[in-house]
Design an enzyme around this catalytic site. Structure first.
Site, PDB file in Angstrom:
ATOM      1  N   SER A 284       0.676  -5.956  10.605  1.00  0.00           N
ATOM      2  CA  SER A 284       1.191  -6.921   9.635  1.00  0.00           C
ATOM      3  C   SER A 284       2.464  -7.583  10.165  1.00  0.00           C
ATOM      4  O   SER A 284       3.367  -6.925  10.680  1.00  0.00           O
ATOM      5  CB  SER A 284       1.490  -6.211   8.315  1.00  0.00           C
ATOM      6  OG  SER A 284       2.010  -7.096   7.370  1.00  0.00           O
TER       7      SER A 284
ATOM      8  N   ARG B  92       0.827  -1.200   0.000  1.00  0.00           N
ATOM      9  CA  ARG B  92       0.000   0.000   0.000  1.00  0.00           C
ATOM     10  C   ARG B  92       0.866   1.257   0.000  1.00  0.00           C
ATOM     11  O   ARG B  92       2.020   1.229   0.394  1.00  0.00           O
ATOM     12  CB  ARG B  92      -0.906   0.018   1.230  1.00  0.00           C
ATOM     13  CG  ARG B  92      -1.995  -1.020   1.259  1.00  0.00           C
ATOM     14  CD  ARG B  92      -2.821  -0.908   2.529  1.00  0.00           C
ATOM     15  NE  ARG B  92      -2.016  -1.095   3.737  1.00  0.00           N
ATOM     16  CZ  ARG B  92      -1.506  -0.113   4.471  1.00  0.00           C
ATOM     17  NH1 ARG B  92      -1.740   1.149   4.162  1.00  0.00           N
ATOM     18  NH2 ARG B  92      -0.781  -0.377   5.530  1.00  0.00           N
TER      19      ARG B  92
ATOM     20  N   LYS C  74      -8.373  -2.563   1.496  1.00  0.00           N
ATOM     21  CA  LYS C  74      -8.276  -1.564   2.557  1.00  0.00           C
ATOM     22  C   LYS C  74      -9.126  -0.331   2.273  1.00  0.00           C
ATOM     23  O   LYS C  74      -9.489   0.396   3.196  1.00  0.00           O
ATOM     24  CB  LYS C  74      -6.818  -1.164   2.783  1.00  0.00           C
ATOM     25  CG  LYS C  74      -5.963  -2.294   3.364  1.00  0.00           C
ATOM     26  CD  LYS C  74      -6.554  -2.882   4.644  1.00  0.00           C
ATOM     27  CE  LYS C  74      -5.604  -3.881   5.293  1.00  0.00           C
ATOM     28  NZ  LYS C  74      -6.210  -4.573   6.459  1.00  0.00           N
TER      29      LYS C  74
ATOM     30  N   LYS D  46      -1.505 -12.425  13.116  1.00  0.00           N
ATOM     31  CA  LYS D  46      -2.979 -12.443  13.146  1.00  0.00           C
ATOM     32  C   LYS D  46      -3.548 -13.631  12.372  1.00  0.00           C
ATOM     33  O   LYS D  46      -4.405 -14.355  12.856  1.00  0.00           O
ATOM     34  CB  LYS D  46      -3.547 -11.159  12.525  1.00  0.00           C
ATOM     35  CG  LYS D  46      -3.604  -9.968  13.403  1.00  0.00           C
ATOM     36  CD  LYS D  46      -4.592  -8.916  12.944  1.00  0.00           C
ATOM     37  CE  LYS D  46      -4.706  -8.702  11.463  1.00  0.00           C
ATOM     38  NZ  LYS D  46      -3.475  -8.187  10.821  1.00  0.00           N
ATOM     39  N   THR D  47      -3.064 -13.796  11.149  1.00  0.00           N
ATOM     40  CA  THR D  47      -3.584 -14.865  10.295  1.00  0.00           C
ATOM     41  C   THR D  47      -3.139 -16.225  10.801  1.00  0.00           C
ATOM     42  O   THR D  47      -3.935 -17.164  10.917  1.00  0.00           O
ATOM     43  CB  THR D  47      -3.116 -14.661   8.838  1.00  0.00           C
ATOM     44  OG1 THR D  47      -3.611 -13.408   8.359  1.00  0.00           O
ATOM     45  CG2 THR D  47      -3.622 -15.776   7.938  1.00  0.00           C
TER      46      THR D  47
ATOM     47  N   HIS E  16      -9.404  -4.042  13.336  1.00  0.00           N
ATOM     48  CA  HIS E  16      -8.378  -4.662  12.495  1.00  0.00           C
ATOM     49  C   HIS E  16      -7.847  -5.868  13.270  1.00  0.00           C
ATOM     50  O   HIS E  16      -6.890  -5.769  14.020  1.00  0.00           O
ATOM     51  CB  HIS E  16      -7.255  -3.654  12.221  1.00  0.00           C
ATOM     52  CG  HIS E  16      -6.245  -4.141  11.235  1.00  0.00           C
ATOM     53  ND1 HIS E  16      -4.935  -3.756  11.245  1.00  0.00           N
ATOM     54  CD2 HIS E  16      -6.362  -5.001  10.193  1.00  0.00           C
ATOM     55  CE1 HIS E  16      -4.286  -4.330  10.260  1.00  0.00           C
ATOM     56  NE2 HIS E  16      -5.122  -5.097   9.605  1.00  0.00           N
TER      57      HIS E  16
ATOM     58  N   ARG F 294       2.324 -12.166  -1.023  1.00  0.00           N
ATOM     59  CA  ARG F 294       0.979 -12.376  -0.486  1.00  0.00           C
ATOM     60  C   ARG F 294       0.243 -13.467  -1.233  1.00  0.00           C
ATOM     61  O   ARG F 294       0.577 -13.812  -2.368  1.00  0.00           O
ATOM     62  CB  ARG F 294       0.161 -11.086  -0.620  1.00  0.00           C
ATOM     63  CG  ARG F 294       0.627  -9.932   0.253  1.00  0.00           C
ATOM     64  CD  ARG F 294       0.004  -9.997   1.620  1.00  0.00           C
ATOM     65  NE  ARG F 294       0.411  -8.891   2.478  1.00  0.00           N
ATOM     66  CZ  ARG F 294      -0.135  -8.639   3.658  1.00  0.00           C
ATOM     67  NH1 ARG F 294      -1.107  -9.406   4.113  1.00  0.00           N
ATOM     68  NH2 ARG F 294       0.288  -7.636   4.392  1.00  0.00           N
TER      69      ARG F 294
ATOM     70  N   ASP G 297      -8.811 -10.884   9.410  1.00  0.00           N
ATOM     71  CA  ASP G 297      -8.285  -9.520   9.356  1.00  0.00           C
ATOM     72  C   ASP G 297      -9.236  -8.399   9.772  1.00  0.00           C
ATOM     73  O   ASP G 297      -8.794  -7.416  10.349  1.00  0.00           O
ATOM     74  CB  ASP G 297      -7.800  -9.237   7.933  1.00  0.00           C
ATOM     75  CG  ASP G 297      -6.878  -8.039   7.847  1.00  0.00           C
ATOM     76  OD1 ASP G 297      -5.981  -7.916   8.690  1.00  0.00           O
ATOM     77  OD2 ASP G 297      -7.049  -7.229   6.923  1.00  0.00           O
TER      78      ASP G 297
END
Length: 537
Positions: free
Chosen positions: A239, A60, A201, A243-244, A221, A324, A258
């Site tokens: 990031s 991003r 996003k 989390k994942t 988030h 990704r 997410d």
């Protein structure tokens, strides 16, 4: 105008202002993948997933993300480095340019929605220049049934045109790429960048304004999963913090990885219909669920192949460390259907502390929880971004500052209220370094991190002895099933104890320095949750 594919009754791209071109409506993922490969825009990996390169942008671009400042937003959006104002007049002109850019072209239309809780559903029409961008939208958002598609009416529209280059002097952007959201028109423009995360996003940013400001729903988030007893766990983190990975637990059903909402009646619901996981250093041994999800229908970004093959080299970060993969959530076998949970019992704040200061797990008071939520700490390490050669302290309010249009205290107040009403336990988990800072110590074992989180979820840390950290004040358990007790106290893992004290003091000072801009909005309980910097250390 020739229109191909399954499209809603009476729908037309002419409604968007596109007068000429070839529109493909709601093509199946396999068809989009086939077109991308045929156009030379993608390759097929040995897993069956297609792989694309996003070109100039592999992540991003926060400095090129704008919000239209008008009567609706001027007094409600927190205008800062992430919420950059854009005038309605300039948006209208740029919008027309982007729409005209699609004229005469072949493009792709996808009708999707966000928010698994039907009370808050948001219908979105996504128009993309590239078939791979359309596949990403199909993967990441919730997919209407065939019957729902026939009567689909969009509330929001997102236009994604990577080939459109803005002229900064004329279009009032910073450079040729941009992501702009107009809450009044309910339009999101993404141009000049093929990085698909801008699509995801952009919608997340919209929901982070609409849900808290207009629906009294906390947007978060975070990832979330649910146990066999119906208890929901929430994982906040920036990031690279896990989390994942940590929400994909074989013993618990995944709600989402997410983005979620927390309603006034204690429902946790996923915004999305898919996952967007980091692929760097991915392996079947470390992350079997995510690794297994990379199959036909998935979309890999900016990966490399092993020489002479179409086998993905997940260790190769030569294009970017931010490799990704996106895939529909049903590529994970153990998921909640629908993507909704209730009865939240545990919240985990994940941080990758590259300084090796924070404990592997600690329990937070309500004041500490609010302090750490507003702080949103992690540390970037060498190699993750150009120019970073040593650990870099990173604070991102609410663990997602670039996507939060409202003042951070608004989200913190809602979280505190929800936590108290649901009587949840809040934990700080360090997935970073132990035994020293980056370059000296070692990365926390994923096996031990999973064991610590499992113990917290199973209430096995409920009756153990705790000791308060000397500087951060958090409660650190002295024992945990399946985890060596000696790693639980970070100071004990350092050979040089004085060096640990100095590093802990430095990090505490950084926390407090960062929090100065929020102090006037914080109550005594939150201020008491701050670390205590020691003198003469």
């Amino acid at each position: 105008m020739q229109e191909i594919g399954v499209k809603p009754a009476n729908a037309s791209v002419k409604d968007l202002g596109i007068q000429d071109g070839k529109a493909h409506w709601n093509l199946p993922p396999a068809a989009l993948a086939k077109i991308a490969v045929a156009l030379g825009q993608a390759t097929v990996s040995s897993t069956g997933a297609i792989a694309i390169d996003t070109g100039e942008f592999t992540g991003r671009s926060p400095k090129d993300k704008f919000t239209v400042k008008d009567e609706l937003t001027k007094d409600s959006v927190w205008w800062n480095n992430f919420n950059i104002p854009f005038s309605p007049e300039h948006f209208e002109k740029l919008h027309k340019k982007v729409v005209n850019y699609f004229n005469g072209k072949e493009f792709y239309v996808r009708d999707v929605y966000a928010c698994a809780d039907p009370r808050y559903r948001m219908n979105i029409r996504v128009v993309t220049e590239l078939p791979s961008s359309n596949l990403f939208a199909s993967n990441m958002f919730l997919r209407p049934t065939a019957d729902e598609l026939t009567s689909f009416e969009p509330e929001w529209t997102l236009l994604c045109a990577p080939g459109f280059k803005a002229k900064p002097d004329e279009d009032h952007t910073r450079q040729h790429n941009f992501s702009i959201i107009d809450f009044t028109r309910k339009v999101i423009l993404v141009g000049g960048s093929a990085y698909t995360g801008e699509i995801k996003k952009g919608v997340f940013t919209a929901l982070n304004f609409i849900l808290p400001h207009q629906k009294n729903v906390l947007s978060m988030h975070c990832s979330a999963n649910i146990g066999n007893d119906g208890d929901t766990a929430i994982f906040f983190g920036l990031s690279g913090t896990g989390k994942t990975t940590l929400s994909a637990d074989p013993n618990r059903k995944l709600i989402g990885d997410d983005e979620h909402g927390w309603t006034p009646d204690n429902v946790i619901f996923n915004f999305e219909g898919g996952c967007y996981a980091k692929a760097i250093d991915l392996s079947a041994e470390k992350e079997p669920d995510i690794f297994g999800a990379i199959k036909e229908g998935a979309l890999l970004e900016n990966i490399s192949y092993k020489a002479g093959t179409n086998e993905v080299n997940f260790a190769d970060g030569s294009k970017t460390e931010n490799t990704r993969v996106s895939y529909p959530i049903d590529h994970i076998s153990n998921i909640a259907v629908p993507s909704i949970g209730k009865n939240p019992k545990n919240i985990f704040f994940l941080t990758c502390d590259a300084y090796g200061v924070l404990p592997p797990i600690s329990k937070l008071t309500p004041g500490q929880a609010a302090f750490h939520f507003i702080s949103g700490y992690t540390a970037k390490v060498a190699g993750t971004e150009a120019g970073i050669t040593e650990p870099t302290t990173t604070f991102s309010t609410c663990f997602g500052a670039p996507f939060m249009p409202l003042h951070s205290t608004r989200y913190a107040e809602m979280l505190s209220k929800n936590m108290q009403e649901a009587n949840v336990n809040v934990w700080l988990v360090n997935t970073g370094w132990s035994g020293g800072a980056y370059g000296v110590g070692s990365r926390m074992s994923l096996k031990y991190t999973r064991a610590l989180i499992t113990a917290a979820l199973n209430e096995e840390l409920k009756d153990v002895k705790y000791e308060n950290h000397d500087i951060f004040g958090v409660a650190v358990p002295t024992s945990c099933p399946g985890v060596p007790s000696e790693i639980l106290s970070p100071r004990n893992t350092w050979k040089d104890k004085e060096a640990y004290d100095q590093k802990a003091n430095q990090l505490a000072a950084a926390f407090n320095k960062n929090f100065e801009k929020f102090a006037e909005f914080a109550n005594k309980e939150i201020l008491a949750g701050a670390p205590q910097v020691k003198e003469n250390v």
